[in-house]
Design a protein around this motif. Structure first.
Motif, short mmCIF file in Angstrom:
data_model
loop_
_atom_site.label_atom_id
_atom_site.label_comp_id
_atom_site.label_asym_id
_atom_site.label_seq_id
_atom_site.Cartn_x
_atom_site.Cartn_y
_atom_site.Cartn_z
N ALA A 135 3.69 -8.54 -6.10
CA ALA A 135 1.80 -8.08 -6.40
C ALA A 135 1.84 -7.02 -5.97
N ILE A 136 1.90 -6.99 -4.62
CA ILE A 136 1.54 -5.68 -3.50
C ILE A 136 2.33 -4.22 -4.17
N TYR A 138 3.98 -4.17 -7.43
CA TYR A 138 3.25 -4.03 -8.43
C TYR A 138 2.50 -2.71 -8.43
N THR A 139 0.98 -3.03 -6.96
CA THR A 139 0.27 -3.00 -8.03
C THR A 139 0.30 -0.61 -7.22
N ILE A 140 1.21 -0.67 -5.89
CA ILE A 140 1.10 0.34 -5.43
C ILE A 140 1.92 1.53 -6.10
N ASN A 142 2.25 0.93 -9.06
CA ASN A 142 1.26 1.36 -10.63
C ASN A 142 0.56 3.05 -9.93
N LEU A 143 -0.21 2.75 -8.80
CA LEU A 143 -0.71 3.91 -8.25
C LEU A 143 -0.79 4.63 -8.29
N SER A 155 8.75 1.11 -4.18
CA SER A 155 7.39 0.20 -3.04
C SER A 155 7.90 -0.69 -3.29
N LEU A 242 4.83 -5.72 -17.59
CA LEU A 242 4.11 -6.67 -16.45
C LEU A 242 4.65 -8.16 -17.17
#
Length: 336
Positions: A135-136, A138-140, A142-143, A155, A242
């Motif tokens: 999750a971390i 993917y968030t990094i 994506n940002l 990431s 996703l």
């Protein structure tokens, strides 16, 4: 004609899986014939007069049945996860732990081990931190990179390095007599502690992830052909990525939480499956699952067949997987 060949190949793989399932009960200190295995399992649901020794029932139900089922489930799950990631990232070198799931799960398991937690707590912590790591990542990604898959891979490398550092910190605080060896052996993987509870835990998560990936198989094929082409066909690229990442991660993290870190299965087996059936994910997913189950079952039988010492599962998959992967690279120099 191609459909007939695919059906034939898949039928052979299913038959080999069934043969491997019953043949695995013949490996070990107590060789148990297939008919006896069927009767012992059936006796748990039907009224069958036992003609076997009580120890055989214990061996079948509590030891070998869960271990054999977990080998098939874990091998199949890791293989499909690897095939999904390789298709998504369009990279044959991608493995299921590319986004840091193994490092996160390893840290979660070690964190509970140094606090003398139960086996269930170890599994739950490995599951939680494995999902958190992805999750971390993917968030990094994506940002920073929007749809750039390279950024997502980087990431994953960053997150994997971070959780690996945390794992090393935990290991420095571990008791060197008991806790540190336990952490080390967990990280090397093994099915020796598997139970029917673990099987019951794996089946729903595995079935849900496989169903999602199979339902989206044609869209995944479109995505593999190119994002622009997939978009013109009405595919929601971001949502599809996703779902594939979540499903593949769930397959991996559930496997890791049950048996520890088992490498090379999710990297090597998809290549073998692709050689059997081609690059179409619709066919690749089925072949990869059964190929992975057969492979890991074979490896675990080798481990159980050696008396006196039980080698870690991850060590043997690496020893066998690396030369196979080297051979595949040599034969596939013309392209993937």
């Amino acid at each position: 004609m191609k459909k007939d060949y695919f059906a034939l190949k898949l039928t052979i793989l299913i038959a080999l899986t069934i043969i491997g399932f019953f043949g695995s009960f013949l490996v070990g200190k107590y060789p148990i014939a297939p008919r006896t295995v069927i009767d012992i399992i059936s006796s748990q649901f039907f009224d069958i007069t036992p003609y076997w020794e009580p120890v055989l029932e214990t061996v079948v139900i509590q030891v070998r049945l869960p271990r054999i089922l977990l080998a098939i489930l874990v091998g199949g799950s890791l293989s499909i996860s690897g095939a999904s990631y390789q298709t998504l990232f369009k990279n044959p070198m991608v493995s299921p732990d590319i986004l840091g799931v193994s490092a996160g799960a390893g840290f979660g398991a070690a964190l509970i081990m140094i606090n003398n937690g139960s086996w269930l707590e170890i599994q739950a912590s490995a599951l939680f931190f494995g999902m958190m790591a992805v999750a971390i990542a993917y968030t990094i990604g994506n940002l920073l990179g929007k749809r750039e898959m390279t950024i997502l891979v980087l990431s994953g490398i960053v997150v994997s390095g971070f959780f690996s550092a945390l794992l090393n910190i935990v290991k420095t605080y571990a008791d060197t007599d008991n806790q540190l060896p336990a952490i080390t052996f967990w990280l090397m993987g093994g099915l020796g502690r598997g139970s029917l509870t673990d099987v019951a835990f794996m089946i729903p998560a595995t079935a849900m992830s496989l169903a999602l990936l199979y339902y989206l198989r044609y869209k995944i094929d479109l995505l593999a052909a190119g994002e622009d082409q997939a978009a013109t066909m009405g595919v929601n690229i971001r949502a599809l990525k996703l779902v594939v990442i979540v499903s593949s991660t769930l397959l991996t993290v559930v496997s890791v939480s049950v048996c520890g870190i088992v490498g090379w299965v999710g990297l090597v087996i998809p290549h073998i499956a692709r050689a059997i059936t081609g690059a179409s994910f619709a066919k690749l997913s089925s072949v990869a699952f059964f190929s992975g189950g057969i492979f890991l079952l074979f490896i675990d039988n080798m481990i159980r067949g050696v008396e006196g010492v039980e080698l870690p599962l991850g060590v043997l998959t690496a020893l066998i997987g690396t030369p196979i992967f080297t051979l595949l690279i040599v034969r596939a120099r013309r392209g993937w």
